[in-house]
Write a protein that holds these residues in place. Structure first.
Motif, short mmCIF file in Angstrom:
data_model
loop_
_atom_site.label_atom_id
_atom_site.label_comp_id
_atom_site.label_asym_id
_atom_site.label_seq_id
_atom_site.Cartn_x
_atom_site.Cartn_y
_atom_site.Cartn_z
N LYS A 1 0.11 -38.73 -17.41
CA LYS A 1 1.25 -38.76 -17.17
C LYS A 1 2.47 -39.49 -15.80
O LYS A 1 3.23 -40.37 -16.12
CB LYS A 1 2.22 -37.45 -17.56
N LYS A 2 1.72 -38.25 -14.32
CA LYS A 2 2.64 -38.64 -13.70
C LYS A 2 1.65 -40.38 -12.97
O LYS A 2 2.69 -41.37 -12.54
CB LYS A 2 1.60 -38.18 -12.36
N HIS A 3 1.08 -40.96 -13.49
CA HIS A 3 0.68 -42.77 -12.93
C HIS A 3 1.81 -43.51 -14.33
O HIS A 3 2.59 -44.01 -13.30
CB HIS A 3 -0.44 -43.03 -13.21
N GLN A 4 1.65 -43.12 -15.44
CA GLN A 4 3.04 -43.59 -15.70
C GLN A 4 3.98 -43.33 -15.53
O GLN A 4 5.32 -44.55 -15.26
CB GLN A 4 3.09 -43.18 -17.48
N LEU A 5 5.12 -42.56 -14.73
CA LEU A 5 5.59 -41.69 -14.05
C LEU A 5 6.55 -42.66 -13.38
O LEU A 5 7.37 -43.41 -12.75
CB LEU A 5 6.28 -40.10 -13.76
N PHE A 6 4.85 -43.27 -12.28
CA PHE A 6 5.38 -43.95 -10.97
C PHE A 6 5.86 -45.69 -11.24
O PHE A 6 5.91 -45.92 -11.57
CB PHE A 6 4.19 -43.73 -10.42
N ARG B 1 7.04 -46.74 -14.52
CA ARG B 1 8.03 -46.93 -14.89
C ARG B 1 8.74 -47.08 -14.00
O ARG B 1 9.94 -48.09 -14.37
CB ARG B 1 8.06 -46.41 -16.43
N THR B 2 8.91 -46.17 -13.15
CA THR B 2 10.57 -45.70 -12.26
C THR B 2 10.27 -47.53 -10.91
O THR B 2 11.09 -47.85 -11.10
CB THR B 2 9.98 -44.74 -11.80
N LEU C 1 -4.12 -36.32 -8.22
CA LEU C 1 -3.39 -35.75 -8.83
C LEU C 1 -1.82 -35.46 -8.06
O LEU C 1 -0.69 -36.03 -8.12
CB LEU C 1 -2.39 -34.51 -9.63
N LYS D 1 -1.39 -39.39 -6.77
CA LYS D 1 -0.52 -39.72 -7.50
C LYS D 1 1.32 -39.32 -7.12
O LYS D 1 1.71 -39.98 -7.15
CB LYS D 1 -0.42 -39.57 -8.66
N HIS D 2 1.75 -37.81 -6.91
CA HIS D 2 2.86 -37.89 -7.14
C HIS D 2 3.04 -38.17 -5.79
O HIS D 2 4.75 -38.52 -5.45
CB HIS D 2 2.46 -36.60 -6.82
N PHE E 1 4.26 -42.00 -6.04
CA PHE E 1 5.80 -42.19 -6.86
C PHE E 1 6.96 -41.11 -6.19
O PHE E 1 7.92 -42.72 -5.92
CB PHE E 1 5.63 -41.11 -8.05
N THR F 1 9.31 -44.29 -4.54
CA THR F 1 10.69 -44.23 -5.25
C THR F 1 12.28 -43.80 -4.04
O THR F 1 13.19 -44.45 -4.31
CB THR F 1 11.21 -43.07 -6.13
N ILE G 1 13.09 -44.77 -18.64
CA ILE G 1 11.59 -43.76 -18.46
C ILE G 1 12.24 -41.98 -19.05
O ILE G 1 12.75 -41.47 -18.30
CB ILE G 1 11.57 -43.82 -16.57
N GLU H 1 10.13 -39.58 -18.90
CA GLU H 1 10.42 -38.77 -18.22
C GLU H 1 11.55 -38.04 -16.98
O GLU H 1 11.25 -37.00 -16.70
CB GLU H 1 9.20 -38.94 -17.33
N LEU H 2 12.23 -39.28 -16.96
CA LEU H 2 13.38 -38.64 -16.31
C LEU H 2 14.55 -38.74 -16.91
O LEU H 2 15.78 -38.55 -16.52
CB LEU H 2 13.49 -39.90 -15.18
#
Lengths: 388, 388
Positions: free
Chosen positions: A193-198, A200-201, B191, B194-195, B198, B202, B297, B299-300
């Protein structure tokens, strides 16, 4: 049940700790129980959080004794599930294990309160449908994770207390392994999910930046697709260089290759007439501006290189550093071909689009001058196959 | 060694599966061995991938028998480590366990080749320094994960074969648990990385977008800090609403609150004189443009709400939807106060900056009109403490 079998099953349960897929784990275990014990068949009702139900995950054993697949899911209010979730088994039998034999005996005694009596009758009925003579619940803390359903012994003898105790100990191992597998799965899905979020953003912000430049609609998406296709083709011969990590860096670099255009004034980006030398120089700053933007993100070191050098040329006439031939990093050479191909085949304010075949000819013509021969090789293969 | 103790240790090893920190795991295990067995002290040499060495992680037992902490790390070429890594123990003793007693006996026999003889002498010397009489290696596949070092029995008797076999079985459990813990740790660190990726990406892209607007340097970073401080203060009273997830959404929403300005022409954003009504209208489109950018997105979703409504006002005169009072989502109300406070206290092309105290007065004055009273309450608390 011979002691060796116990050892084998204990070992199986132990090594299951490293099986991080609950379904596979259950499958291995049920097969081990049926193959190595004297039991006719066995199955497991496994709780599936996503379905909020206990699903008959696997049923193994002698032909004809398999539980019909249609009878596959029990929800939390189902009698058998409620019986174990509410720990009625422990209350009535002073044990976590429920055997059909004892259930019948207790029911005959008729000492139970009506509610429990009815519940136990239901449970006996379900055990018959499931063709099981012993149910062993697997708890983690207060959660009922699964129920192990055992068929008859092949020699028709009933289970010894010692055997049931062994299965109870096994159930504790199973609980641990399932819980562990679930935690693993949760963590993996969080990572995904975190990868997708990264991704997509990044894509959304890049698209917003690209929208400032009226003439490049969809350019980034196309360049990214071309780059990845070329790289995957190159990977057939260059497996050591082009690995998963390289592909991910290339993916991000392709998405961000023009991010530096955010630093170029709009009136230059969108000018419909020929650019002055000064304006051209401003535009040629975009790879360096892009590199500056990405500089603080240490994880994107390799992508930065792709962004910074995607306008270098093997003959040394490119920018920003005038690198030559092999000095140009592969990641940048790939983006260069993909970028040029897309630029040539789409209309720009100062010139019309080339036809696909003309663009391919141009790229071939400028091999070694503007483009890396290695990358053009892969590009031509894809063109011949009609993949690009 | 009584059978109950074995059961207890087996249970300890089993429940360790869910301890996902290798160091904590080792600590619990060594303590259990020393407390419950008749062994004087025990310790573990655990392989640390990041140091590429075997580190004496924990040493437990009776006072004075603890191994000095200075003697803490053995690298891969160290004799004791090599002895087990190369499976010399199995070759010489036909067992994975090495006892000091047997080592001495074999050395006296003098049947070993010189190289092995020297290695074993070294190992005996090290065992004496480590004050251990039995070493039990824990392998996962071909990797030596750790070595369990056992001190003397308190009754000075030597270990029975049965006891050593038990420790060997335990070692297999330990291996599995350590391997599992390491896999977990790896996944958790992935994880986390990845965070970070992201967030950093951003922030970098937002900073690049913000740089288009000459007058808002550092605005996004300040608004993000203010928002998070206000939210954490509010969380003291609103724990149910303001949880980790809310804070993360707010963090991202604050970073992206002005992202829609990318869609406003530069000459309007940077105009030094009073804006026309048309220009003002264009600028007021930015919350909606921001929401449009974030729309794909999923997730956002919660962050999008913050971006879209951060210019709404409780009196209904805000934009884009003219929401009133409680209709305005909390996430947007927080950003609104943080955004206005920063805007007031920094210079803009069309007016000078207010002093901090004047800005605080303004915000208090427009409570219920422009700002949510709940949010202003938390904001005022922070101001009084000098935290803002």
């Amino acid at each position: 049940m011979p002691i060796d079998f116990k050892k084998e099953l204990e070992n199986a349960a132990r090594s299951m700790i490293l099986v991080h897929d609950p379904d596979l784990l259950i499958k291995i275990l049920v097969r081990a129980i049926v193959e190595k014990s004297g039991i006719d068949h066995a199955s497991i009702l496994l709780y599936k959080p996503e379905r909020q139900a206990y699903v008959l995950s696997i049923s193994g054993g002698s032909l004809g004794k398999k539980i019909p697949i249609g009878f596959a899911s029990l929800d939390k209010d189902d009698s058998l599930i409620r019986f174990f979730r509410e720990r009625n088994c422990r209350a009535i039998f002073n044990s976590d294990i429920l055997t059909l034999e004892e259930a019948h005996a207790v029911l005959k005694d008729n000492n139970l309160k009506e509610r429990l009596n009815n519940l136990l009758s239901d449970v006996i009925y379900q055990m018959k449908i499931l063709d099981t003579i012993a149910c062993i619940p697997c708890y983690f803390r207060d959660d009922l994770l699964c129920i192990l359903l055992l068929g008859k012994n092949r020699n028709e003898k009933k289970f010894l207390k010692e055997e049931l105790d062994f299965f109870l100990a096994l159930a504790s191992n199973i609980s641990m392994a399932i819980r562990n597998a679930q935690l693993f799965k949760d963590l993996e899905s969080e990572l995904d999910k975190k990868h997708q979020l990264f991704m997509r953003t990044t894509i959304a912000l890049v698209a917003a930046i690209e929208a400032k430049d009226n003439y490049t609609h969809g350019h980034t998406t196309r360049v990214t697709n071309f780059s990845l296709q070329i790289a995957k083709r190159l990977a057939r011969k260059q497996r050591k260089i082009i690995n998963e990590k390289f592909l991910e860096s290339l993916h991000i670099a392709s998405l961000l290759h023009d991010v530096g255009k955010i630093g170029i004034p709009e009136h230059i980006l969108n000018k419909r007439t020929v650019l002055t030398v000064g304006e051209r120089n401003r535009i040629e700053e975009h790879p360096l501006i892009g590199a500056t933007i990405l500089k603080p993100i240490k994880e994107l070191e390799e992508s930065l290189v792709g962004v910074k050098y995607h306008h270098e040329r093997p003959d040394g006439t490119g920018y920003p550093d005038g690198l030559k031939g092999e000095e140009i990093p592969l990641i940048a050479s790939i983006i260069s071909v993909a970028d040029s191909f897309d630029a040539m085949t789409t209309e720009r304010p100062y010139r019309p689009a080339l036809y696909r075949n003309e663009a391919i000819k141009e790229i071939r013509k400028f091999t070694n001058l503007q483009f890396s021969p290695l990358v053009v090789g892969a590009f031509m293969e894809l063109c011949l196959e009609g993949a690009l």
